[in-house]
Design an enzyme around this catalytic site. Sequence first.
Site, PDB file in Angstrom:
ATOM      1  N   HIS A   1     -12.393  -1.448  -6.619  1.00 21.90           N
ATOM      2  CA  HIS A   1     -11.871  -2.708  -7.181  1.00 21.90           C
ATOM      3  C   HIS A   1     -11.540  -3.554  -5.957  1.00 21.90           C
ATOM      4  O   HIS A   1     -10.741  -3.112  -5.109  1.00 21.90           O
ATOM      5  CB  HIS A   1     -10.621  -2.423  -8.033  1.00 21.90           C
ATOM      6  CG  HIS A   1     -10.021  -3.615  -8.718  1.00 21.90           C
ATOM      7  ND1 HIS A   1      -9.784  -3.655 -10.095  1.00 21.90           N
ATOM      8  CD2 HIS A   1      -9.583  -4.802  -8.240  1.00 21.90           C
ATOM      9  CE1 HIS A   1      -9.226  -4.810 -10.411  1.00 21.90           C
ATOM     10  NE2 HIS A   1      -9.085  -5.529  -9.302  1.00 21.90           N
TER      11      HIS A   1
ATOM     12  N   GLY B   1     -16.208   2.470   3.894  1.00 24.20           N
ATOM     13  CA  GLY B   1     -15.042   3.329   3.674  1.00 24.20           C
ATOM     14  C   GLY B   1     -14.200   2.924   2.477  1.00 24.20           C
ATOM     15  O   GLY B   1     -13.021   3.266   2.400  1.00 24.20           O
TER      16      GLY B   1
ATOM     17  N   ASN C   1     -12.778  -3.265   2.889  1.00 20.39           N
ATOM     18  CA  ASN C   1     -13.771  -2.210   3.037  1.00 20.39           C
ATOM     19  C   ASN C   1     -14.758  -2.359   1.883  1.00 20.39           C
ATOM     20  O   ASN C   1     -14.344  -2.382   0.722  1.00 20.39           O
ATOM     21  CB  ASN C   1     -13.090  -0.845   3.008  1.00 20.39           C
ATOM     22  CG  ASN C   1     -12.141  -0.654   4.178  1.00 20.39           C
ATOM     23  OD1 ASN C   1     -12.389  -1.173   5.266  1.00 20.39           O
ATOM     24  ND2 ASN C   1     -11.053   0.057   3.963  1.00 20.39           N
TER      25      ASN C   1
ATOM     26  N   HIS D   1     -10.309  -5.386  -2.936  1.00 21.42           N
ATOM     27  CA  HIS D   1      -8.964  -5.545  -2.389  1.00 21.42           C
ATOM     28  C   HIS D   1      -9.057  -5.879  -0.917  1.00 21.42           C
ATOM     29  O   HIS D   1      -9.945  -5.395  -0.207  1.00 21.42           O
ATOM     30  CB  HIS D   1      -8.109  -4.281  -2.589  1.00 21.42           C
ATOM     31  CG  HIS D   1      -8.742  -3.019  -2.107  1.00 21.42           C
ATOM     32  ND1 HIS D   1      -9.715  -2.337  -2.826  1.00 21.42           N
ATOM     33  CD2 HIS D   1      -8.560  -2.299  -0.975  1.00 21.42           C
ATOM     34  CE1 HIS D   1     -10.092  -1.266  -2.160  1.00 21.42           C
ATOM     35  NE2 HIS D   1      -9.412  -1.219  -1.020  1.00 21.42           N
TER      36      HIS D   1
ATOM     37  N   ASP E   1       0.855  -1.193   0.000  1.00 15.53           N
ATOM     38  CA  ASP E   1       0.000   0.000   0.000  1.00 15.53           C
ATOM     39  C   ASP E   1       0.893   1.247   0.000  1.00 15.53           C
ATOM     40  O   ASP E   1       1.901   1.287   0.701  1.00 15.53           O
ATOM     41  CB  ASP E   1      -0.898  -0.008   1.255  1.00 15.53           C
ATOM     42  CG  ASP E   1      -2.051   0.976   1.157  1.00 15.53           C
ATOM     43  OD1 ASP E   1      -3.204   0.530   1.126  1.00 15.53           O
ATOM     44  OD2 ASP E   1      -1.793   2.205   1.113  1.00 15.53           O
TER      45      ASP E   1
HETATM   46  P1  AMP Z   1      -9.836   1.444   0.546  1.00 17.39           P
HETATM   47  O1  AMP Z   1     -10.097   2.665   1.366  1.00 17.39           O
HETATM   48  O2  AMP Z   1     -10.147   0.167   1.278  1.00 17.39           O
HETATM   49  O3  AMP Z   1     -10.484   1.509  -0.816  1.00 17.39           O
HETATM   50  O4  AMP Z   1      -8.266   1.382   0.345  1.00 17.39           O
HETATM   51  C1  AMP Z   1      -7.606   1.859  -0.775  1.00 17.39           C
HETATM   52  C2  AMP Z   1      -6.136   1.763  -0.468  1.00 17.39           C
HETATM   53  O5  AMP Z   1      -5.419   1.880  -1.694  1.00 17.39           O
HETATM   54  C3  AMP Z   1      -5.593   2.840   0.470  1.00 17.39           C
HETATM   55  O6  AMP Z   1      -5.020   2.231   1.622  1.00 17.39           O
HETATM   56  C4  AMP Z   1      -4.538   3.566  -0.382  1.00 17.39           C
HETATM   57  O7  AMP Z   1      -3.429   3.961   0.361  1.00 17.39           O
HETATM   58  C5  AMP Z   1      -4.204   2.504  -1.414  1.00 17.39           C
HETATM   59  N1  AMP Z   1      -3.694   2.973  -2.697  1.00 17.39           N
HETATM   60  C6  AMP Z   1      -4.224   3.930  -3.507  1.00 17.39           C
HETATM   61  N2  AMP Z   1      -3.507   4.048  -4.628  1.00 17.39           N
HETATM   62  C7  AMP Z   1      -2.500   3.152  -4.552  1.00 17.39           C
HETATM   63  C8  AMP Z   1      -1.406   2.802  -5.406  1.00 17.39           C
HETATM   64  N3  AMP Z   1      -1.207   3.394  -6.584  1.00 17.39           N
HETATM   65  N4  AMP Z   1      -0.549   1.834  -4.997  1.00 17.39           N
HETATM   66  C9  AMP Z   1      -0.731   1.246  -3.798  1.00 17.39           C
HETATM   67  N5  AMP Z   1      -1.742   1.520  -2.955  1.00 17.39           N
HETATM   68  C10 AMP Z   1      -2.616   2.466  -3.316  1.00 17.39           C
END
Ligand code: AMP
Length: 118
Positions: A93, A88, A82, A95, A28
């Site tokens: 996509h 949140g 999430n 994850h 992340d």
């Molecule tokens: P969520 O709030 O569960 O949708 O988490 C999205 C996560 O994606 C967050 O923890 C961000 O820090 C992470 N994130 C966003 N863009 C990137 C990226 N390009 N590479 C790695 N992590 C990312």
Amino acid sequence: MCLFCKLVNGEIPSNKVLEDDNFIAFHDINPIAPIHLLIIPKVHVEKFQDVQPEMMAQMTAFIQEVTKTMELDKSGYRLVTNNGEDGGQEVPHLHFHLLGGTKLKWTHLHDEDPKASM
Ligand code: AMP
């Protein structure tokens, strides 16, 4: 195309830990624990609510493999997804956040008094 689809096809870079034909695990960019990985399917699935159980069976095996690669399998870890607005979810996509590398705290998750609605 969504952010993580761009990451899958290489349009945006990622710091990968493990990859197979169907899934990728990568760091992340904004870690909240000493180890903070994201694990995604290569095909676009918006959120956990939409995922097919067959894909989750494969994804479970992949996530378990990632925990071994990161040597978290014995010390422990937290696995979080999430889902949607109240969950949140920022990136639409599917994850899983894999968190570990320390003894994680478990704290209240919203600003209201948790006992107020009981
Ligand atoms: P969520 O709030 O569960 O949708 O988490 C999205 C996560 O994606 C967050 O923890 C961000 O820090 C992470 N994130 C966003 N863009 C990137 C990226 N390009 N590479 C790695 N992590 C990312």
